[in-house]
Design a protein around this motif. Structure first.
Motif, PDB file in Angstrom:
ATOM      1  N   UNK A  60      -3.618  -0.606  20.120  1.00 32.49           N
ATOM      2  CA  UNK A  60      -3.650  -1.120  18.741  1.00 32.49           C
ATOM      3  C   UNK A  60      -3.086  -0.108  17.751  1.00 32.49           C
ATOM      4  N   UNK A  61      -2.027   0.560  18.141  1.00 32.51           N
ATOM      5  CA  UNK A  61      -1.389   1.547  17.259  1.00 32.51           C
ATOM      6  C   UNK A  61      -0.953   0.875  15.961  1.00 32.51           C
ATOM      7  N   UNK A  62      -1.262   1.533  14.852  1.00 32.89           N
ATOM      8  CA  UNK A  62      -0.850   1.004  13.561  1.00 32.89           C
ATOM      9  C   UNK A  62      -1.859   0.067  12.929  1.00 32.89           C
ATOM     10  N   UNK A  63      -3.021  -0.150  13.588  1.00 30.26           N
ATOM     11  CA  UNK A  63      -4.032  -0.999  12.957  1.00 30.26           C
ATOM     12  C   UNK A  63      -4.390  -0.406  11.591  1.00 30.26           C
ATOM     13  N   UNK A  64      -4.781  -1.281  10.672  1.00 32.24           N
ATOM     14  CA  UNK A  64      -4.918  -0.874   9.278  1.00 32.24           C
ATOM     15  C   UNK A  64      -6.355  -0.809   8.778  1.00 32.24           C
ATOM     16  N   UNK A  65      -7.317  -0.629   9.692  1.00 32.16           N
ATOM     17  CA  UNK A  65      -8.713  -0.560   9.270  1.00 32.16           C
ATOM     18  C   UNK A  65      -8.964   0.585   8.297  1.00 32.16           C
ATOM     19  N   UNK A  66      -8.171   1.660   8.398  1.00 27.70           N
ATOM     20  CA  UNK A  66      -8.322   2.793   7.494  1.00 27.70           C
ATOM     21  C   UNK A  66      -7.356   2.739   6.319  1.00 27.70           C
ATOM     22  N   UNK A  67      -6.691   1.611   6.141  1.00 28.42           N
ATOM     23  CA  UNK A  67      -5.733   1.489   5.060  1.00 28.42           C
ATOM     24  C   UNK A  67      -4.374   2.035   5.440  1.00 28.42           C
ATOM     25  N   UNK A  68      -3.578   2.323   4.411  1.00 23.68           N
ATOM     26  CA  UNK A  68      -2.211   2.803   4.621  1.00 23.68           C
ATOM     27  C   UNK A  68      -1.760   3.480   3.334  1.00 23.68           C
ATOM     28  N   UNK A  69      -0.828   4.408   3.454  1.00 25.16           N
ATOM     29  CA  UNK A  69      -0.294   5.057   2.267  1.00 25.16           C
ATOM     30  C   UNK A  69      -1.150   6.232   1.821  1.00 25.16           C
ATOM     31  N   UNK A  70      -0.986   6.632   0.571  1.00 22.98           N
ATOM     32  CA  UNK A  70      -1.643   7.854   0.092  1.00 22.98           C
ATOM     33  C   UNK A  70      -3.159   7.717  -0.001  1.00 22.98           C
ATOM     34  N   UNK A  71      -3.663   6.487   0.006  1.00 22.53           N
ATOM     35  CA  UNK A  71      -5.105   6.272  -0.069  1.00 22.53           C
ATOM     36  C   UNK A  71      -5.727   5.990   1.300  1.00 22.53           C
ATOM     37  N   UNK A  72      -4.981   6.243   2.361  1.00 25.37           N
ATOM     38  CA  UNK A  72      -5.544   6.044   3.692  1.00 25.37           C
ATOM     39  C   UNK A  72      -6.807   6.885   3.844  1.00 25.37           C
ATOM     40  N   UNK A  73      -7.810   6.344   4.521  1.00 23.14           N
ATOM     41  CA  UNK A  73      -9.139   6.950   4.591  1.00 23.14           C
ATOM     42  C   UNK A  73      -9.092   8.428   4.982  1.00 23.14           C
ATOM     43  N   UNK A  74      -9.689   9.259   4.134  1.00 20.45           N
ATOM     44  CA  UNK A  74      -9.701  10.694   4.353  1.00 20.45           C
ATOM     45  C   UNK A  74     -10.514  11.074   5.593  1.00 20.45           C
ATOM     46  N   UNK A  84       0.809  -1.218   0.000  1.00 15.56           N
ATOM     47  CA  UNK A  84       0.000   0.000   0.000  1.00 15.56           C
ATOM     48  C   UNK A  84       0.845   1.273   0.000  1.00 15.56           C
ATOM     49  N   UNK A  85       2.105   1.155   0.353  1.00 14.01           N
ATOM     50  CA  UNK A  85       2.991   2.320   0.351  1.00 14.01           C
ATOM     51  C   UNK A  85       3.818   2.423  -0.932  1.00 14.01           C
ATOM     52  N   UNK A  86       3.701   1.456  -1.825  1.00 18.54           N
ATOM     53  CA  UNK A  86       4.548   1.376  -3.014  1.00 18.54           C
ATOM     54  C   UNK A  86       3.808   1.935  -4.225  1.00 18.54           C
TER      55      UNK A  86
END
Length: 395
Positions: free
Chosen positions: A331-345, A56-58
């Motif tokens: 739960x720091x870093x949980x990915x429910x909102x995604x990751x990278x430039x498309x992380x949930x606005x 997701x970061x690539x």
């Protein structure tokens, strides 16, 4: 040619709160494994936390709509291979995505979201008053989970709340797995046409809302209508399902619920753990733009990669005892909102809504309990966003 040895995306669950067990087995065998898509394409499935973040970061993995393949049958293959309409920034790559995201970030600032807290508290209290006055018994989806984020996003965008039945119905059709292409097209056109008319109204008489604020940008009417389309759908459906499913999970585990009721654990920490544990948006998809070496495999240009958010959030290499709901967990870093430039606005707005709503619900109704057998709660297994269709409760 279809690789018969590459399984399809797993969907069968053993209980309402855990992702398919097959995801965990796949992760232990290989966190990047072959997967067959409904159209016969053989791509990849990501099931580990680290690999999910890497993909997701690539920037070499694209979000472009015309390149994606859905891991679950939805509509038809033709509609899945079309370029995204103007303004559908979630299915764009930079520079288009950057332009849209920059404009929207200015409207969804952390400060603005925090300033909404008092209004969210008012909306929540009003809804709880309604439930209390009506007497014991409610469906927490229709009577609590859905009204609160729907009203909040309507006020934020400047959408008349009186129109909620239409846009909620259209939104539901768009995330229903296996519905007909005709139903999907009708739902899309219904929402699009509604937002186009609303945009024209905002241009003629702008007010203090996000859509009005965007009319001063260089966005076209079509772009603005499609942005509104996405924000309206995402702004109520995801949080509504987290509120209902989260309540279901807490009622099922009274020892954890007591931590919330007594204030033994901060509500922000409670919300993060529920987000991790439930992961109601089960996956996201990217497509390789070039050949990429990843985890000892060669992902070839054009191959789709489905990132399992559920599996990433249950990865034991990242979270200790990941299959346990533990409100003491950070739960720091949980990915429910995604990751990278498309992380949930809208992630900060969603967090605030949940941080307000969960404690308010149980403070008002401390004896809240299911009014239906646990196994009879109807799950949203037929929807792209997971949750429950109904949650009958009493107090």
């Amino acid at each position: 040619m279809t690789d018969l040895s590459a399984p399809e995306f797993p969907i069968s669950r053993d209980n309402p709160f855990d992702p398919p067990a097959e995801l965990g087995r796949r992760r232990e065998e290989d966190p990047l494994s072959r997967m067959t898509y409904p159209d016969g394409h053989v791509g990849w499935l990501v099931t580990s936390y680290d690999t999910a973040r890497a993909v997701l970061a690539d920037a070499r993995f694209s979000s472009r709509g015309e390149l994606k393949r859905a891991p679950l049958a939805q509509g038809n293959t033709a509609e899945q291979t079309q370029p995204a309409p103007p303004g559908f920034f979630v299915s764009n790559d930079p520079p288009e995505h950057t332009r849209y995201r920059h404009l929207l970030t200015g409207q969804f600032t952390v400060r603005r979201m925090r300033e909404l807290t008092s209004r969210i508290e008012e909306i929540t209290a009003h809804q709880l008053d309604f439930l209390a006055e009506r007497g014991p018994g409610a469906d927490l989806v229709q009577d609590f989970g859905l009204p609160i984020p729907s009203l909040v996003i309507c006020e934020l965008l400047g959408v008349p709340y009186a129109d909620r039945e239409d846009f909620q119905r259209h939104s539901a059709e768009l995330v229903r797995v296996g519905n007909s292409p005709e139903d999907r097209i009708a739902a899309y056109l219904g929402l699009r046409d509604y937002m186009q008319e609303l945009v024209l109204d905002k241009r003629a008489a702008p007010q203090e809302d996000v859509l009005s604020g965007l009319t001063g940008s260089d966005l076209t009417d079509e772009e603005l209508a499609n942005i509104g389309f996405m924000l309206l759908g995402a702004g109520h459906d995801t949080t509504a399902n987290m509120l209902a499913l989260g309540t279901f999970a807490l009622l099922h585990q009274p020892d954890q619920l007591d931590l919330l009721k007594t204030g033994s654990v901060g509500v922000a920490q409670v919300v993060e753990e529920l987000l991790r544990y439930l992961s109601i948006v089960p996956f996201t998809v990217r497509t390789a733009l070039t050949d990429i070496e990843l985890n000892g495999h060669l992902v070839k240009a054009g191959e789709s990669v489905t990132v399992s958010i559920q599996a990433a959030n249950r990865d034991p290499r990242r979270f200790d005892r990941p299959d346990v709901l533990d409100l003491h967990r950070t739960a720091t870093g949980q990915m429910a909102f995604g990751h990278g430039i498309h992380q949930c606005l809208g992630q900060q707005l969603a967090r605030i809504e949940m941080q307000v709503a969960f404690p308010a619900l149980f403070n008002r109704f401390p004896t809240l309990r299911l009014d239906i057998a646990f196994e009879d709660v109807p799950l949203r297994s037929d929807m792209l966003i997971y949750g429950v269709h109904r949650l009958p409760v009493t107090w």
